[in-house]
Design a protein around this motif. Structure first.
Motif, PDB file in Angstrom:
ATOM      1  N   SER A  23       0.825  -1.215   0.000  1.00 48.38           N
ATOM      2  CA  SER A  23       0.000   0.000   0.000  1.00 48.38           C
ATOM      3  C   SER A  23       0.853   1.257   0.000  1.00 48.38           C
ATOM      4  O   SER A  23       0.535   2.233  -0.690  1.00 48.38           O
ATOM      5  CB  SER A  23      -0.919   0.024   1.220  1.00 48.38           C
ATOM      6  OG  SER A  23      -1.862  -0.996   1.140  1.00 48.38           O
ATOM      7  N   THR A  27       0.771   3.955  -2.908  1.00 46.82           N
ATOM      8  CA  THR A  27       0.428   5.338  -2.588  1.00 46.82           C
ATOM      9  C   THR A  27       1.440   6.302  -3.185  1.00 46.82           C
ATOM     10  O   THR A  27       1.077   7.297  -3.819  1.00 46.82           O
ATOM     11  CB  THR A  27       0.348   5.531  -1.060  1.00 46.82           C
ATOM     12  OG1 THR A  27      -0.670   4.672  -0.542  1.00 46.82           O
ATOM     13  CG2 THR A  27       0.044   6.969  -0.704  1.00 46.82           C
ATOM     14  N   TYR A  30       1.175   6.343  -7.020  1.00 48.29           N
ATOM     15  CA  TYR A  30       0.069   7.194  -7.480  1.00 48.29           C
ATOM     16  C   TYR A  30       0.450   8.669  -7.368  1.00 48.29           C
ATOM     17  O   TYR A  30       0.128   9.472  -8.244  1.00 48.29           O
ATOM     18  CB  TYR A  30      -1.198   6.935  -6.670  1.00 48.29           C
ATOM     19  CG  TYR A  30      -1.750   5.531  -6.783  1.00 48.29           C
ATOM     20  CD1 TYR A  30      -1.571   4.754  -7.916  1.00 48.29           C
ATOM     21  CD2 TYR A  30      -2.469   4.965  -5.735  1.00 48.29           C
ATOM     22  CE1 TYR A  30      -2.074   3.479  -8.008  1.00 48.29           C
ATOM     23  CE2 TYR A  30      -2.980   3.690  -5.818  1.00 48.29           C
ATOM     24  CZ  TYR A  30      -2.785   2.949  -6.961  1.00 48.29           C
ATOM     25  OH  TYR A  30      -3.294   1.682  -7.047  1.00 48.29           O
ATOM     26  N   GLU A  31       1.132   9.018  -6.295  1.00 51.53           N
ATOM     27  CA  GLU A  31       1.550  10.404  -6.106  1.00 51.53           C
ATOM     28  C   GLU A  31       2.590  10.789  -7.164  1.00 51.53           C
ATOM     29  O   GLU A  31       2.515  11.881  -7.742  1.00 51.53           O
ATOM     30  CB  GLU A  31       2.131  10.600  -4.705  1.00 51.53           C
ATOM     31  CG  GLU A  31       2.496  12.033  -4.404  1.00 51.53           C
ATOM     32  CD  GLU A  31       3.009  12.221  -2.984  1.00 51.53           C
ATOM     33  OE1 GLU A  31       3.871  13.100  -2.808  1.00 51.53           O
ATOM     34  OE2 GLU A  31       2.561  11.508  -2.072  1.00 51.53           O
ATOM     35  N   LYS A  42      -6.863   3.573  -9.152  1.00 45.95           N
ATOM     36  CA  LYS A  42      -6.528   3.337  -7.742  1.00 45.95           C
ATOM     37  C   LYS A  42      -7.216   2.084  -7.188  1.00 45.95           C
ATOM     38  O   LYS A  42      -6.853   1.606  -6.123  1.00 45.95           O
ATOM     39  CB  LYS A  42      -6.887   4.561  -6.904  1.00 45.95           C
ATOM     40  CG  LYS A  42      -5.960   5.732  -7.197  1.00 45.95           C
ATOM     41  CD  LYS A  42      -6.172   6.859  -6.248  1.00 45.95           C
ATOM     42  CE  LYS A  42      -5.138   7.934  -6.512  1.00 45.95           C
ATOM     43  NZ  LYS A  42      -5.203   8.998  -5.531  1.00 45.95           N
ATOM     44  N   SER A  45      -5.381  -1.281  -5.968  1.00 41.18           N
ATOM     45  CA  SER A  45      -4.917  -1.610  -4.620  1.00 41.18           C
ATOM     46  C   SER A  45      -5.802  -2.644  -3.924  1.00 41.18           C
ATOM     47  O   SER A  45      -5.397  -3.212  -2.916  1.00 41.18           O
ATOM     48  CB  SER A  45      -4.821  -0.349  -3.764  1.00 41.18           C
ATOM     49  OG  SER A  45      -6.094   0.218  -3.576  1.00 41.18           O
ATOM     50  N   THR A  88      -3.393   0.474   8.013  1.00 41.41           N
ATOM     51  CA  THR A  88      -3.700   1.418   6.942  1.00 41.41           C
ATOM     52  C   THR A  88      -4.160   2.753   7.519  1.00 41.41           C
ATOM     53  O   THR A  88      -3.786   3.814   7.012  1.00 41.41           O
ATOM     54  CB  THR A  88      -4.781   0.841   6.007  1.00 41.41           C
ATOM     55  OG1 THR A  88      -4.290  -0.382   5.443  1.00 41.41           O
ATOM     56  CG2 THR A  88      -5.127   1.804   4.887  1.00 41.41           C
ATOM     57  N   LEU A  92      -2.354   6.170   6.797  1.00 39.61           N
ATOM     58  CA  LEU A  92      -3.114   7.245   6.156  1.00 39.61           C
ATOM     59  C   LEU A  92      -3.064   8.530   6.973  1.00 39.61           C
ATOM     60  O   LEU A  92      -2.881   9.621   6.422  1.00 39.61           O
ATOM     61  CB  LEU A  92      -4.564   6.816   5.928  1.00 39.61           C
ATOM     62  CG  LEU A  92      -5.441   7.800   5.176  1.00 39.61           C
ATOM     63  CD1 LEU A  92      -4.900   8.035   3.771  1.00 39.61           C
ATOM     64  CD2 LEU A  92      -6.864   7.295   5.120  1.00 39.61           C
ATOM     65  N   TYR A  95       0.384   9.934   6.588  1.00 38.78           N
ATOM     66  CA  TYR A  95       0.565  10.402   5.222  1.00 38.78           C
ATOM     67  C   TYR A  95      -0.117  11.752   5.012  1.00 38.78           C
ATOM     68  O   TYR A  95       0.485  12.678   4.471  1.00 38.78           O
ATOM     69  CB  TYR A  95       0.021   9.363   4.237  1.00 38.78           C
ATOM     70  CG  TYR A  95       0.139   9.773   2.793  1.00 38.78           C
ATOM     71  CD1 TYR A  95       1.359   9.727   2.136  1.00 38.78           C
ATOM     72  CD2 TYR A  95      -0.977  10.202   2.083  1.00 38.78           C
ATOM     73  CE1 TYR A  95       1.470  10.104   0.817  1.00 38.78           C
ATOM     74  CE2 TYR A  95      -0.876  10.580   0.766  1.00 38.78           C
ATOM     75  CZ  TYR A  95       0.351  10.531   0.135  1.00 38.78           C
ATOM     76  OH  TYR A  95       0.459  10.910  -1.181  1.00 38.78           O
ATOM     77  N   THR A 103      -1.510  16.798   0.021  1.00 38.42           N
ATOM     78  CA  THR A 103      -2.623  15.970  -0.449  1.00 38.42           C
ATOM     79  C   THR A 103      -3.940  16.452   0.139  1.00 38.42           C
ATOM     80  O   THR A 103      -4.967  16.459  -0.548  1.00 38.42           O
ATOM     81  CB  THR A 103      -2.372  14.492  -0.080  1.00 38.42           C
ATOM     82  OG1 THR A 103      -1.125  14.089  -0.645  1.00 38.42           O
ATOM     83  CG2 THR A 103      -3.468  13.599  -0.594  1.00 38.42           C
TER      84      THR A 103
END
Length: 182
Positions: A23, A27, A30-31, A42, A45, A88, A92, A95, A103
């Motif tokens: 993950s 992540t 994708y960024e 997405k 995933s 996760t 998250l 992040y 973001t």
């Protein structure tokens, strides 16, 4: 000689950590690719999540000798979903609040554009932006944890139904000693 039963928590934790690693890589991929927040790519995933859940259940079945009841098969799948959801959620939160706070601003901008399309007042858009910036990381983490657990339970139920193989009368293990001196 007594055999030790396998521990579904250890198995589920191992596969949840694998999923967390995948993950994190996805992540940042994708960024790096500058994918939009609502990009359908997405959904890729979900594939490792599903695969690792099945692998956790399969490993537990193998450690039980190839025979497993529905409940026994669901157990590591549920634990995997729980641990994956918690890990996760922590990632998250980190992040969105520490590792990539930009973001959250992208989310706020997208939210503001949608509200503007709906002819919402600027005051409503500003209030929504303020709330999202203030609580977005926490709410997103909680929603991710709960959503991952629910989705994981569905996957674990399907996996348990597929992997279930109960022992029959013909599958009884012969436990007679092989040592002739006994």
């Amino acid at each position: 000689m007594e055999t030790k039963a396998p521990n579904p928590t250890i198995i589920a934790t191992k596969w949840a950590l694998f999923y967390l690693g995948v993950s994190i890589v996805l992540t940042y991929t994708y960024e790096f690719l500058h994918l939009a927040q609502d990009s359908p790519i997405k959904y890729i995933s979900y594939l490792p999540f599903i695969g690792f859940c099945f692998l956790a259940q399969k490993e537990y079945k193998d450690q039980l000798g190839g025979f497993i009841t529905f409940g026994q098969a669901f157990n590591p799948g549920f634990r995997y979903a729980l641990f994956s959801g918690l890990l996760t959620a922590v990632f998250l939160y980190l992040y969105l609040s520490v590792l990539s706070p930009g973001t959250m601003q992208q989310i706020v901008d997208a939210q503001g554009a949608k509200l503007a399309e709906q002819n919402q007042s600027q005051e409503t858009i500003d209030k929504a932006a303020e709330m999202t910036l203030k609580y977005g990381a926490v709410i997103g983490s909680v929603v991710a944890a709960i959503g991952t657990l629910i989705f994981g339970c569905i996957v674990a139920l399907i996996g348990a139904a597929i992997l279930k193989k109960e022992r029959t009368a013909y599958d009884i293990i012969d436990e007679t000693p092989t040592d002739p001196t006994l």
